[in-house]
Design a protein around this motif. Structure first.
Motif, PDB file in Angstrom:
ATOM      1  N   ALA A   1     -30.898  13.095 -13.384  1.00  9.25           N
ATOM      2  CA  ALA A   1     -30.910  13.406 -12.016  1.00  9.25           C
ATOM      3  C   ALA A   1     -29.876  12.552 -11.191  1.00  9.25           C
ATOM      4  CB  ALA A   1     -32.316  12.982 -11.426  1.00  9.25           C
ATOM      5  N   LYS A   2     -29.689  11.105 -11.560  1.00  5.96           N
ATOM      6  CA  LYS A   2     -28.630  10.549 -10.793  1.00  5.96           C
ATOM      7  C   LYS A   2     -27.401  11.120 -11.072  1.00  5.96           C
ATOM      8  CE  LYS A   2     -29.035   5.721 -11.153  1.00  5.96           C
ATOM      9  NZ  LYS A   2     -28.896   4.390 -11.815  1.00  5.96           N
ATOM     10  N   VAL A   3     -26.838  11.379 -12.356  1.00  2.91           N
ATOM     11  CA  VAL A   3     -25.562  11.740 -12.425  1.00  2.91           C
ATOM     12  C   VAL A   3     -25.273  12.950 -11.786  1.00  2.91           C
ATOM     13  CG1 VAL A   3     -23.939  12.396 -14.262  1.00  2.91           C
ATOM     14  CG2 VAL A   3     -25.438  10.416 -14.764  1.00  2.91           C
ATOM     15  N   GLY A   4     -26.370  14.022 -11.728  1.00  2.00           N
ATOM     16  CA  GLY A   4     -26.121  15.419 -11.083  1.00  2.00           C
ATOM     17  C   GLY A   4     -25.889  14.933  -9.687  1.00  2.00           C
ATOM     18  N   ALA A   5     -26.282  14.041  -8.982  1.00  2.00           N
ATOM     19  CA  ALA A   5     -26.365  13.991  -7.715  1.00  2.00           C
ATOM     20  C   ALA A   5     -25.342  13.127  -7.218  1.00  2.00           C
ATOM     21  CB  ALA A   5     -27.562  13.190  -7.230  1.00  2.00           C
ATOM     22  N   MET A   6     -24.477  12.516  -8.089  1.00  2.00           N
ATOM     23  CA  MET A   6     -23.366  11.642  -7.913  1.00  2.00           C
ATOM     24  C   MET A   6     -22.216  12.210  -6.766  1.00  2.00           C
ATOM     25  SD  MET A   6     -22.306   9.211 -11.208  1.00  2.00           S
ATOM     26  CE  MET A   6     -23.629   8.231 -11.759  1.00  2.00           C
ATOM     27  N   ASP A   7     -21.637  11.502  -6.186  1.00  2.00           N
ATOM     28  CA  ASP A   7     -20.397  11.737  -5.483  1.00  2.00           C
ATOM     29  C   ASP A   7     -19.345  11.588  -6.618  1.00  2.00           C
ATOM     30  OD1 ASP A   7     -18.206  12.157  -3.824  1.00  2.00           O
ATOM     31  OD2 ASP A   7     -18.395  10.051  -2.898  1.00  2.00           O
ATOM     32  N   CYS A   8     -18.622  12.472  -7.027  1.00  2.00           N
ATOM     33  CA  CYS A   8     -17.874  12.674  -8.170  1.00  2.00           C
ATOM     34  C   CYS A   8     -16.831  13.536  -8.110  1.00  2.00           C
ATOM     35  CB  CYS A   8     -18.764  12.957  -9.511  1.00  2.00           C
ATOM     36  SG  CYS A   8     -18.012  13.300 -10.866  1.00  2.00           S
ATOM     37  N   ASP A   9     -15.567  13.158  -7.965  1.00  2.00           N
ATOM     38  CA  ASP A   9     -14.300  14.100  -7.884  1.00  2.00           C
ATOM     39  C   ASP A   9     -13.591  14.161  -9.103  1.00  2.00           C
ATOM     40  OD1 ASP A   9     -14.540  14.478  -5.079  1.00  2.00           O
ATOM     41  OD2 ASP A   9     -13.844  12.385  -4.552  1.00  2.00           O
ATOM     42  N   LEU A  10     -13.574  13.164  -9.860  1.00  2.00           N
ATOM     43  CA  LEU A  10     -12.946  13.336 -11.078  1.00  2.00           C
ATOM     44  C   LEU A  10     -13.591  12.575 -12.124  1.00  2.00           C
ATOM     45  CD1 LEU A  10      -9.163  12.807 -11.736  1.00  2.00           C
ATOM     46  CD2 LEU A  10     -10.977  11.874 -13.432  1.00  2.00           C
ATOM     47  N   LEU A  11     -14.050  13.026 -13.177  1.00  2.00           N
ATOM     48  CA  LEU A  11     -15.134  12.445 -14.348  1.00  2.00           C
ATOM     49  C   LEU A  11     -14.074  12.259 -15.522  1.00  2.00           C
ATOM     50  CD1 LEU A  11     -17.875  11.844 -15.290  1.00  2.00           C
ATOM     51  CD2 LEU A  11     -18.042  14.202 -15.972  1.00  2.00           C
ATOM     52  N   ILE A  12     -14.416  11.314 -16.033  1.00  2.00           N
ATOM     53  CA  ILE A  12     -14.052  10.691 -17.588  1.00  2.00           C
ATOM     54  C   ILE A  12     -15.270  10.568 -18.238  1.00  2.00           C
ATOM     55  CG2 ILE A  12     -12.577   9.243 -18.807  1.00  2.00           C
ATOM     56  CD1 ILE A  12     -11.196   8.341 -15.962  1.00  2.00           C
ATOM     57  N   THR A  13     -15.157  11.231 -19.396  1.00  2.68           N
ATOM     58  CA  THR A  13     -16.312  11.030 -20.119  1.00  2.68           C
ATOM     59  C   THR A  13     -16.092   9.991 -21.743  1.00  2.68           C
ATOM     60  OG1 THR A  13     -16.174  13.172 -21.261  1.00  2.68           O
ATOM     61  CG2 THR A  13     -17.818  12.975 -19.492  1.00  2.68           C
ATOM     62  N   ALA A  14     -16.838   9.210 -22.099  1.00  4.39           N
ATOM     63  CA  ALA A  14     -16.611   8.551 -23.153  1.00  4.39           C
ATOM     64  C   ALA A  14     -16.089   9.107 -24.262  1.00  4.39           C
ATOM     65  CB  ALA A  14     -18.019   7.632 -23.471  1.00  4.39           C
ATOM     66  N   HIS A  15     -16.579  10.283 -24.457  1.00  3.92           N
ATOM     67  CA  HIS A  15     -16.015  11.107 -25.564  1.00  3.92           C
ATOM     68  C   HIS A  15     -15.526  12.525 -24.810  1.00  3.92           C
ATOM     69  CE1 HIS A  15     -17.182   9.710 -29.258  1.00  3.92           C
ATOM     70  NE2 HIS A  15     -18.243   9.270 -28.961  1.00  3.92           N
ATOM     71  N   PRO A  16     -14.132  12.771 -24.809  1.00  2.00           N
ATOM     72  CA  PRO A  16     -13.726  13.769 -23.749  1.00  2.00           C
ATOM     73  C   PRO A  16     -14.472  15.061 -24.033  1.00  2.00           C
ATOM     74  CG  PRO A  16     -11.979  12.800 -25.327  1.00  2.00           C
ATOM     75  CD  PRO A  16     -13.107  12.190 -25.829  1.00  2.00           C
ATOM     76  N   ASP A  17     -14.407  15.895 -22.882  1.00  2.00           N
ATOM     77  CA  ASP A  17     -14.844  17.199 -22.822  1.00  2.00           C
ATOM     78  C   ASP A  17     -14.119  18.014 -23.735  1.00  2.00           C
ATOM     79  OD1 ASP A  17     -14.834  19.800 -21.392  1.00  2.00           O
ATOM     80  OD2 ASP A  17     -16.864  19.015 -20.962  1.00  2.00           O
ATOM     81  N   PRO A  18     -14.507  19.269 -24.391  1.00  2.00           N
ATOM     82  CA  PRO A  18     -13.716  20.179 -25.011  1.00  2.00           C
ATOM     83  C   PRO A  18     -12.587  20.673 -24.392  1.00  2.00           C
ATOM     84  CG  PRO A  18     -15.993  20.442 -25.613  1.00  2.00           C
ATOM     85  CD  PRO A  18     -16.041  19.423 -24.414  1.00  2.00           C
ATOM     86  N   ALA A  19     -13.058  20.650 -22.912  1.00  3.02           N
ATOM     87  CA  ALA A  19     -11.869  21.468 -22.054  1.00  3.02           C
ATOM     88  C   ALA A  19     -10.716  20.232 -21.639  1.00  3.02           C
ATOM     89  CB  ALA A  19     -12.344  21.959 -20.636  1.00  3.02           C
TER      90      ALA A  19
END
Length: 308
Positions: free
Chosen positions: A239-257
């Motif tokens: 719920a917290k992450v889904g509601a974040m103000d977030c323009d550019l996301l880097i994930t610990a393991h890269p997304d397939p895209a």
């Protein structure tokens, strides 16, 4: 600022001679772990400026981020021990030095993200910053027995120079402020990190997100009533992450895209292929689906067992 000849040398070394650790004298903090998985995680990737003063200096399967501030560098995550020399080479290829790193932020106390922290902190003199629950594991290089993946995890070099921070706490270095965002679930000490990055007058809210993957070792059931705190933590984090103000996301393991986005960014910086204000919401939504699917499968297994 960028030494692209250095990038070429570094990448050539990876392809022709293998990772740097294969040539080095034995160093307890660099001894390889998880070799089979690391072959997949450590796919060579040339460093790149992602946005403003934020760079990627990691690998095809493990993200390591670098933030340039007016008072030095901030590194996020450390990959596995045998990846350290290549992270440092990527930093040099951008025109920086590992000795410029003043802080290293940790997302989670698992060997694939924390295994290289001890060596990176030693080589840079930096302080490692983590949540209190994560710091307790990092200090021993051990394994939290309550971790859903405990049976699969490997030990890693203990981290000595640590600073524990709380959810919402601000970490300042020069002109940059990074906010700690507690995101427990994957580990109960997982921490994501938020900061502002600007290119001219255009600024973006950057998130380096910890893993939200509800994965567990064989025999661990999220549906077990004893594990309800972990499921509740996951739900609150989603719920917290889904509601974040977030323009550019880097994930610990890269997304397939991400590989396709990196290719587009290398070819053309405007528009930035990684800018996506919906990224955090979609990241959380995928994790919700994964947890729901796992709980449903566990419920079916219990029903079948009772039927027998």
């Amino acid at each position: 600022m960028r030494n692209w000849m250095g990038v070429g040398i570094s990448m050539a070394a990876m392809f022709l001679g293998g990772p740097a650790w294969t040539k080095a004298a034995d160093d307890p903090l660099l001894r390889p772990i998880a070799l089979a998985s690391s072959k997949r995680w450590l796919a060579p990737q040339a460093p790149i400026r992602l946005h403003g003063q934020t760079y990627l200096v990691g690998f095809g399967g493990l993200n390591v981020a670098l933030i340039r501030t007016s008072a030095g560098l901030i590194l996020i995550d450390g990959a596995v021990p045998q990846a350290v020399r290549d992270v440092e080479a990527n930093i040099r290829a951008l025109g920086f030095s590992i000795r410029d790193v003043k802080l290293i932020l940790s997302t989670e106390p698992h060997f694939d993200h924390a295994g290289g922290l001890a060596a990176l902190a030693r080589d840079s003199g930096a302080t490692v910053v983590a949540s209190a629950p994560a710091a307790a594991v990092l200090r021993t290089g051990g394994i939290d027995p309550a971790d859903p993946q405990a049976a699969w995890l490997e030990h890693f070099p203990a981290v000595r120079r640590l600073r524990a921070v709380k959810d919402g706490e601000e970490i300042r270095l020069g002109d940059t402020v990074i906010t700690a965002v507690a995101t427990p679930g994957h580990t109960m000490g997982s921490m994501s990190w938020r900061w502002k990055s600007c290119e001219g007058r255009q600024c973006a809210t950057m998130i380096f997100g910890s893993s939200l993957n509800p994965i567990a070792a064989d025999g661990y059931a999220f549906s077990d009533p004893a594990h309800r705190p972990v499921v509740d933590a996951f739900r609150a984090t989603f719920a917290k992450v889904g509601a974040m103000d977030c323009d550019l996301l880097i994930t610990a393991h890269p997304d397939p895209a991400d590989p396709a986005k990196l290719a587009r960014l290398r070819a053309k910086r405007v528009p930035n292929a990684f800018i996506d204000p919906t990224a955090c919401r979609r990241y959380a939504d995928r994790a919700v689906g994964m947890l729901d699917k796992k709980l449903a499968a566990e419920g079916e297994t219990r029903s079948c067992s009772r039927g027998q």
